[in-house]
Scaffold this active site. Structure first.
Site, mmCIF file in Angstrom:
data_model
loop_
_atom_site.group_PDB
_atom_site.id
_atom_site.type_symbol
_atom_site.label_atom_id
_atom_site.label_comp_id
_atom_site.label_asym_id
_atom_site.label_seq_id
_atom_site.Cartn_x
_atom_site.Cartn_y
_atom_site.Cartn_z
ATOM 1 N N GLU A 59 -12.752 -6.387 7.818
ATOM 2 C CA GLU A 59 -13.425 -5.085 7.741
ATOM 3 C C GLU A 59 -14.368 -4.874 8.917
ATOM 4 O O GLU A 59 -14.427 -3.770 9.487
ATOM 5 C CB GLU A 59 -14.184 -4.976 6.422
ATOM 6 C CG GLU A 59 -13.280 -4.864 5.211
ATOM 7 C CD GLU A 59 -14.029 -4.872 3.889
ATOM 8 O OE1 GLU A 59 -13.383 -4.679 2.862
ATOM 9 O OE2 GLU A 59 -15.269 -5.071 3.902
ATOM 10 N N SER A 79 -19.736 -10.841 -3.428
ATOM 11 C CA SER A 79 -20.581 -9.695 -3.744
ATOM 12 C C SER A 79 -21.907 -10.180 -4.310
ATOM 13 O O SER A 79 -21.958 -11.156 -5.060
ATOM 14 C CB SER A 79 -19.884 -8.795 -4.776
ATOM 15 O OG SER A 79 -20.800 -7.870 -5.339
ATOM 16 N N LYS A 104 -15.846 -11.100 -7.036
ATOM 17 C CA LYS A 104 -15.344 -10.485 -5.812
ATOM 18 C C LYS A 104 -15.109 -11.493 -4.692
ATOM 19 O O LYS A 104 -15.857 -12.463 -4.521
ATOM 20 C CB LYS A 104 -16.312 -9.418 -5.306
ATOM 21 C CG LYS A 104 -16.417 -8.179 -6.174
ATOM 22 C CD LYS A 104 -15.129 -7.370 -6.185
ATOM 23 C CE LYS A 104 -14.757 -6.800 -4.833
ATOM 24 N NZ LYS A 104 -15.780 -5.873 -4.304
ATOM 25 N N THR A 130 6.426 3.270 5.911
ATOM 26 C CA THR A 130 6.083 4.463 6.683
ATOM 27 C C THR A 130 5.274 5.345 5.746
ATOM 28 O O THR A 130 5.568 5.426 4.545
ATOM 29 C CB THR A 130 7.322 5.222 7.185
ATOM 30 O OG1 THR A 130 8.096 5.667 6.062
ATOM 31 C CG2 THR A 130 8.194 4.339 8.065
ATOM 32 N N HIS A 131 4.244 5.999 6.289
ATOM 33 C CA HIS A 131 3.339 6.812 5.471
ATOM 34 C C HIS A 131 2.703 5.986 4.351
ATOM 35 O O HIS A 131 2.316 6.529 3.313
ATOM 36 C CB HIS A 131 4.073 8.024 4.876
ATOM 37 C CG HIS A 131 4.841 8.820 5.876
ATOM 38 N ND1 HIS A 131 4.254 9.755 6.700
ATOM 39 C CD2 HIS A 131 6.159 8.803 6.213
ATOM 40 C CE1 HIS A 131 5.170 10.306 7.488
ATOM 41 N NE2 HIS A 131 6.337 9.736 7.216
#
Length: 462
Positions: free
Chosen positions: A293, A280, A286, A158-159
């Site tokens: 995304e 990348s 990467k 949570t949060h």
């Protein structure tokens, strides 16, 4: 003597529209994707016209044959679409009339207003069928992933802060529930799309005794519209569909966000397969979760499509207005985007590996069971607010002494609450803690297995 005009509506005009106007008002470049629905509607309409004596049997057969030929040519990519004919309806009707004189009778008793409304309702019904299959595929992918990792525990958050332990399967089943609500919304939306507007004319029906119920039966509509004004101007079924798509896109975005976080080095819970990641152009080390995304980004696009549709119709007077030509591209984009995203995301879920060791390490923090200690105190008769304060004080002591909550000596607990029993602290076994969660909907393994079995049975029918 009738004058010649390039348009099918130009009887009262002395000339055709300016070339700029033709380009500005055309829609065939995007609404031609409705050709199957338009042809199906035209064949059903022609069949009805033959039943009421407007068309002879021979004329109906000529129209049906011509329309099916046109459909075959469009399927094959050999049909010539003409911008001068504005839209899918006029392109098909003009091509039909060139093939058979009976084509000139086809538009009897209908307008492009009720024709396009019919096409869109047919299209929406067809697309919802596709959506339901794709959503079931997403659910099956989640169930498969959960089933392969039934023993994996992770922190629930949570949060975005560690809260309590849960099984990974329980987390994934939460998305199964979300996507099932998406299915339910679509099923409900299809009910309101399943109404035939054809026969409403431009806005006031027809003096010709059309048999609307016959057309509805032929096209598979549940009923006919009750008000001709509403029938040609109603776009609620499109708004509802776009809204359902937007909610689905939000659910996909939330799932994508979890996958992005879990695949980061900081979490390391999962590894997404190479086929669904990219590298990348600068940094050779990467591995980026681009599919997730882009999924997260596309949610904004689908929400934007809904907002565009709502804005389009909010100020329109009764009944049909040409503004409504702008509704199709937004809905097409909404549907295409969600369907493609569901397809690729479901495929990606099958290519994800779970790092069980990292998950085990993350869920080993005794603080995740702080609430369990409070619950144990409650079962000993301590009011929950008092129990909450006792455990909170114990956590503060641990932070100062830099020890784990499970390592805090009983003597220190008794300094906080002298009456505390040693067995209260017998909670620091995460699997035993979860096994005590026996309620329906809780993340206990027994409940998860029952839920999995239920979902597999339900999805087998979809």
């Amino acid at each position: 003597m009738a004058k010649k005009n390039k348009t099918l509506w130009g009887g009262r005009f002395s000339s055709g529209p300016d070339a700029k106007v033709q380009r500005f008002t055309r829609s065939v470049h995007f609404d031609k994707r409705l050709y199957k629905e338009d042809i199906a509607g035209s064949i059903a309409h022609a069949h009805m016209l033959s039943k009421i004596g407007i068309l002879s049997t021979g004329e109906f057969r000529a129209i049906e044959k011509g329309l099916k030929q046109i459909e075959s040519e469009i399927d094959a990519g050999t049909f010539r679409w003409k911008d001068a004919r504005e839209d899918v309806h006029m392109n098909i009707e003009a091509a039909l009339t060139e093939r058979t004189p009976a084509g000139a009778k086809l538009h009897t008793g209908r307008s492009r207003n009720d024709q396009v409304a019919t096409d869109m309702r047919l299209w929406v019904k067809n697309q919802i069928t596709v959506d339901l299959q794709l959503l079931a595929g997403m659910q099956k992918a989640l169930i498969s992933w959960a089933g392969q990792n039934m023993d994996v525990l992770i922190p629930g958050y949570t949060h975005l802060q560690r809260a309590q332990p849960v099984y990974l399967a329980h987390h994934l089943l939460a998305y199964v529930e979300m996507f099932d609500r998406d299915r339910s919304r679509l099923v409900d939306a299809r009910v309101r799309a399943d109404v035939l507007p054809l026969g409403s004319g431009a806005l006031a029906g027809s003096t010709i005794p059309l048999k609307r119920e016959l057309v509805a039966k032929t096209l598979g509509f549940a009923r006919v519209t009750a008000n001709s004004l509403d029938a040609v101007s109603d776009r609620d079924f499109m708004l509802e569909y776009a809204a359902a798509n937007a909610i689905t896109a939000v659910h996909l975005s939330r799932l994508a966000e979890d996958l992005i976080i879990w695949s980061s080095a900081e979490f390391g819970f999962i590894r997404i397969g190479d086929a669904f990641t990219t590298g990348s152009s600068l940094m050779p080390q990467k591995k980026n979760p681009d599919v997730a995304e882009i999924t997260r980004g596309k949610s904004g696009r689908v929400i934007g499509d809904l907002m565009a549709l709502l804005t389009l119709v909010k100020g329109l007077p009764m009944t049909y207005n040409r503004d409504l030509q702008e509704d199709k591209e937004r809905l097409f984009d909404s549907v295409d985007t969600v369907q493609e995203t569901l397809d690729v995301m479901a495929a990606m879920l099958y290519d994800i590996k779970v790092n069980k060791a990292t998950c085990t390490q993350a869920v080993s923090d005794p603080l995740l069971l702080a609430t369990d200690i409070a619950d144990a105190l409650v079962l000993k008769g301590v009011p929950f607010r008092h129990a909450h304060e006792i455990v909170g004080q114990a956590v503060a002591v641990c932070e100062k002494s830099r020890c784990l909550l499970s390592q805090l000596p009983l003597a220190d607990w008794k300094k906080i609450q002298p009456k505390i029993d040693p067995d209260v602290l017998d909670v620091f076994d995460v699997k035993k803690a979860l096994a005590r969660r026996l309620m329906v909907g809780a993340p206990g393994l027994k409940q998860i297995k029952a839920e999995m079995a239920s979902w597999k049975k339900r999805l087998a029918r979809k």
